[in-house]
Design a protein around this motif. Sequence first.
Motif, PDB file in Angstrom:
ATOM      1  N   LEU A   1       0.827  -1.207   0.000  1.00  0.00           N
ATOM      2  CA  LEU A   1       0.000   0.000   0.000  1.00  0.00           C
ATOM      3  C   LEU A   1       0.860   1.255   0.000  1.00  0.00           C
ATOM      4  CD1 LEU A   1      -2.674   1.518   0.219  1.00  0.00           C
ATOM      5  CD2 LEU A   1      -2.589   1.143   2.705  1.00  0.00           C
ATOM      6  N   MET A   2       1.908   1.304   0.816  1.00  0.00           N
ATOM      7  CA  MET A   2       2.768   2.477   0.862  1.00  0.00           C
ATOM      8  C   MET A   2       3.386   2.760  -0.503  1.00  0.00           C
ATOM      9  SD  MET A   2       2.586   3.844   3.868  1.00  0.00           S
ATOM     10  CE  MET A   2       3.906   5.033   3.612  1.00  0.00           C
ATOM     11  N   ALA A   3       3.786   1.720  -1.218  1.00  0.00           N
ATOM     12  CA  ALA A   3       4.360   1.898  -2.551  1.00  0.00           C
ATOM     13  C   ALA A   3       3.321   2.453  -3.525  1.00  0.00           C
ATOM     14  CB  ALA A   3       4.921   0.575  -3.067  1.00  0.00           C
ATOM     15  N   LYS A   4       2.084   1.957  -3.438  1.00  0.00           N
ATOM     16  CA  LYS A   4       1.027   2.438  -4.332  1.00  0.00           C
ATOM     17  C   LYS A   4       0.682   3.901  -4.050  1.00  0.00           C
ATOM     18  CE  LYS A   4      -1.137  -2.010  -5.338  1.00  0.00           C
ATOM     19  NZ  LYS A   4      -0.924  -1.933  -6.797  1.00  0.00           N
ATOM     20  N   LEU A   5       0.632   4.264  -2.780  1.00  0.00           N
ATOM     21  CA  LEU A   5       0.334   5.652  -2.430  1.00  0.00           C
ATOM     22  C   LEU A   5       1.441   6.575  -2.926  1.00  0.00           C
ATOM     23  CD1 LEU A   5      -1.110   5.184   1.175  1.00  0.00           C
ATOM     24  CD2 LEU A   5      -2.370   5.513  -0.966  1.00  0.00           C
ATOM     25  N   ALA A   6       2.682   6.128  -2.834  1.00  0.00           N
ATOM     26  CA  ALA A   6       3.800   6.933  -3.331  1.00  0.00           C
ATOM     27  C   ALA A   6       3.704   7.126  -4.841  1.00  0.00           C
ATOM     28  CB  ALA A   6       5.126   6.274  -2.961  1.00  0.00           C
ATOM     29  N   GLU A   7       3.321   6.059  -5.562  1.00  0.00           N
ATOM     30  CA  GLU A   7       3.171   6.153  -7.012  1.00  0.00           C
ATOM     31  C   GLU A   7       2.134   7.201  -7.396  1.00  0.00           C
ATOM     32  OE1 GLU A   7       2.096   2.319  -8.420  1.00  0.00           O
ATOM     33  OE2 GLU A   7       4.014   1.384  -7.893  1.00  0.00           O
ATOM     34  N   LYS A   8       1.108   7.334  -6.569  1.00  0.00           N
ATOM     35  CA  LYS A   8       0.025   8.268  -6.856  1.00  0.00           C
ATOM     36  C   LYS A   8       0.222   9.633  -6.193  1.00  0.00           C
ATOM     37  CE  LYS A   8      -3.578   4.828  -7.690  1.00  0.00           C
ATOM     38  NZ  LYS A   8      -4.151   5.440  -8.912  1.00  0.00           N
ATOM     39  N   ASN A   9       1.386   9.816  -5.559  1.00  0.00           N
ATOM     40  CA  ASN A   9       1.693  11.080  -4.872  1.00  0.00           C
ATOM     41  C   ASN A   9       0.656  11.438  -3.807  1.00  0.00           C
ATOM     42  OD1 ASN A   9       4.105  11.694  -6.369  1.00  0.00           O
ATOM     43  ND2 ASN A   9       2.783  12.214  -8.103  1.00  0.00           N
ATOM     44  N   ILE A  10       0.159  10.404  -3.116  1.00  0.00           N
ATOM     45  CA  ILE A  10      -0.769  10.618  -2.011  1.00  0.00           C
ATOM     46  C   ILE A  10       0.045  10.667  -0.727  1.00  0.00           C
ATOM     47  CG2 ILE A  10      -2.697   9.654  -0.705  1.00  0.00           C
ATOM     48  CD1 ILE A  10      -3.614   8.282  -3.296  1.00  0.00           C
ATOM     49  N   PRO A  11       0.050  11.790  -0.018  1.00  0.00           N
ATOM     50  CA  PRO A  11       0.857  11.888   1.205  1.00  0.00           C
ATOM     51  C   PRO A  11       0.442  10.826   2.227  1.00  0.00           C
ATOM     52  CG  PRO A  11       0.038  14.043   0.543  1.00  0.00           C
ATOM     53  CD  PRO A  11      -0.688  13.030  -0.289  1.00  0.00           C
ATOM     54  N   ALA A  12       1.422  10.060   2.690  1.00  0.00           N
ATOM     55  CA  ALA A  12       1.136   9.003   3.660  1.00  0.00           C
ATOM     56  C   ALA A  12       2.299   8.891   4.634  1.00  0.00           C
ATOM     57  CB  ALA A  12       0.904   7.672   2.956  1.00  0.00           C
ATOM     58  N   ARG A  13       1.957   8.695   5.881  1.00  0.00           N
ATOM     59  CA  ARG A  13       2.944   8.546   6.958  1.00  0.00           C
ATOM     60  C   ARG A  13       2.950   7.085   7.396  1.00  0.00           C
ATOM     61  NH1 ARG A  13       1.022  12.159  11.544  1.00  0.00           N
ATOM     62  NH2 ARG A  13       1.776  13.777  10.139  1.00  0.00           N
ATOM     63  N   ALA A  14       4.127   6.490   7.412  1.00  0.00           N
ATOM     64  CA  ALA A  14       4.270   5.092   7.803  1.00  0.00           C
ATOM     65  C   ALA A  14       4.586   5.006   9.292  1.00  0.00           C
ATOM     66  CB  ALA A  14       5.383   4.432   7.012  1.00  0.00           C
ATOM     67  N   MET A  15       3.773   4.274  10.030  1.00  0.00           N
ATOM     68  CA  MET A  15       4.026   4.079  11.456  1.00  0.00           C
ATOM     69  C   MET A  15       4.693   2.733  11.679  1.00  0.00           C
ATOM     70  SD  MET A  15       1.390   4.061  14.693  1.00  0.00           S
ATOM     71  CE  MET A  15       1.470   2.323  15.165  1.00  0.00           C
ATOM     72  N   THR A  16       5.757   2.726  12.474  1.00  0.00           N
ATOM     73  CA  THR A  16       6.500   1.507  12.758  1.00  0.00           C
ATOM     74  C   THR A  16       7.114   1.603  14.143  1.00  0.00           C
ATOM     75  OG1 THR A  16       8.361   0.129  12.022  1.00  0.00           O
ATOM     76  CG2 THR A  16       8.534   2.490  11.633  1.00  0.00           C
ATOM     77  N   ARG A  17       7.471   0.467  14.707  1.00  0.00           N
ATOM     78  CA  ARG A  17       8.093   0.481  16.040  1.00  0.00           C
ATOM     79  C   ARG A  17       9.562   0.902  15.986  1.00  0.00           C
ATOM     80  NH1 ARG A  17       6.890  -5.222  18.704  1.00  0.00           N
ATOM     81  NH2 ARG A  17       7.381  -5.857  16.590  1.00  0.00           N
ATOM     82  N   ASP A  18      10.206   0.732  14.823  1.00  0.00           N
ATOM     83  CA  ASP A  18      11.630   1.074  14.705  1.00  0.00           C
ATOM     84  C   ASP A  18      11.842   1.829  13.399  1.00  0.00           C
ATOM     85  OD1 ASP A  18      14.397   1.206  14.476  1.00  0.00           O
ATOM     86  OD2 ASP A  18      14.715  -0.747  15.405  1.00  0.00           O
ATOM     87  N   ALA A  19      11.794   3.149  13.478  1.00  0.00           N
ATOM     88  CA  ALA A  19      11.885   3.986  12.281  1.00  0.00           C
ATOM     89  C   ALA A  19      13.227   3.836  11.579  1.00  0.00           C
ATOM     90  CB  ALA A  19      11.645   5.448  12.652  1.00  0.00           C
ATOM     91  N   SER A  20      14.302   3.653  12.326  1.00  0.00           N
ATOM     92  CA  SER A  20      15.628   3.563  11.707  1.00  0.00           C
ATOM     93  C   SER A  20      15.749   2.339  10.810  1.00  0.00           C
ATOM     94  CB  SER A  20      16.717   3.543  12.781  1.00  0.00           C
ATOM     95  OG  SER A  20      16.587   2.390  13.610  1.00  0.00           O
ATOM     96  N   LYS A  21      15.143   1.230  11.222  1.00  0.00           N
ATOM     97  CA  LYS A  21      15.196   0.007  10.419  1.00  0.00           C
ATOM     98  C   LYS A  21      14.230   0.048   9.240  1.00  0.00           C
ATOM     99  CE  LYS A  21      16.708  -3.204  14.049  1.00  0.00           C
ATOM    100  NZ  LYS A  21      16.347  -4.429  14.820  1.00  0.00           N
ATOM    101  N   ALA A  22      13.165   0.813   9.373  1.00  0.00           N
ATOM    102  CA  ALA A  22      12.110   0.796   8.361  1.00  0.00           C
ATOM    103  C   ALA A  22      12.338   1.760   7.212  1.00  0.00           C
ATOM    104  CB  ALA A  22      10.770   1.112   9.025  1.00  0.00           C
ATOM    105  N   LYS A  23      13.112   2.794   7.413  1.00  0.00           N
ATOM    106  CA  LYS A  23      13.227   3.847   6.402  1.00  0.00           C
ATOM    107  C   LYS A  23      13.612   3.307   5.028  1.00  0.00           C
ATOM    108  CE  LYS A  23      14.099   7.953   9.244  1.00  0.00           C
ATOM    109  NZ  LYS A  23      12.954   8.712   8.747  1.00  0.00           N
TER     110      LYS A  23
END
Length: 288
Positions: free
Chosen positions: A15-37
Amino acid sequence: MIIVTGATGNVGSVLMAKLAEKNIPARAMTRDASKAKGLFPAGTEVVEADFADPASLTKAMAGADTLVLISPAHPDMVAHQKAALDAAKAAGIKDVIKLSGLGASLDAPIRLPKGHAEIEDYADSIGLSITPIRPNLFMQVLLGDAGSIAGEGKIYAPAADGKISFTDVRDIADVFTKVIEDRALRGKSYDITGPDALTYAEAAEKIGKAAGFPVQHVDVPEEAARDAMLGMGMDPWVTEAFVELFQIYRAGYGSAVLSDTVASVKGAPARSFDGFAADFRGSFAKAS
């Protein structure tokens, strides 16, 4: 702004990849931001929060107007998602689009669909607009069997000859994306499946055809499947949740075909299992 919990999981990452393709602003929530970026498209906003930490949830949701609520099967799934809903309400979010499960009902005889229904009901009770998206078993679950497929030409599962309308994760993400784009689609529930109901033996045959070698389903006794999952270190609650799901599948309750829902929402047919097997043939291929 959309905030997506479970953004690194099967559905969330697609989903995050699809939203990026469509330029829809989306914030990804995760327990470890450094590993997820590194998992997300460049420029994706990543925020760190924990379902067990209400203050972190409220902080993560600040400024968002829509919550996409996804979390894995977990003993505390209901409590975690209720905490996220409380945080969403505190942050002024009014719309929630939730990954639920086919058969979600307060009267469901097994824990996962019953838990999803409790969460949906709670969202409504606190005044949030909830849009449940309820797919059947993911086709991509079979990627977890890639080792035994490539090594032995076998898929082990306690499925007997129960038919399942496997659903492609990419279709699930497409439905989420359309509901995010079109507010008129919100406030309804969407039960979705693939276009065919297959036994595990039929799914194995299709994977083998795509991969270029025979693949068979080995029907595993329930107790052996339970022991194997526990032996791999799987949480006992999650193990029982999956044992229950396969009980339902063996009884024929996973065979409903509702792929018209995918077509009506995304404007294209639901992906077939043949297409999935072809697209992921490399994952199932034997090492050269």
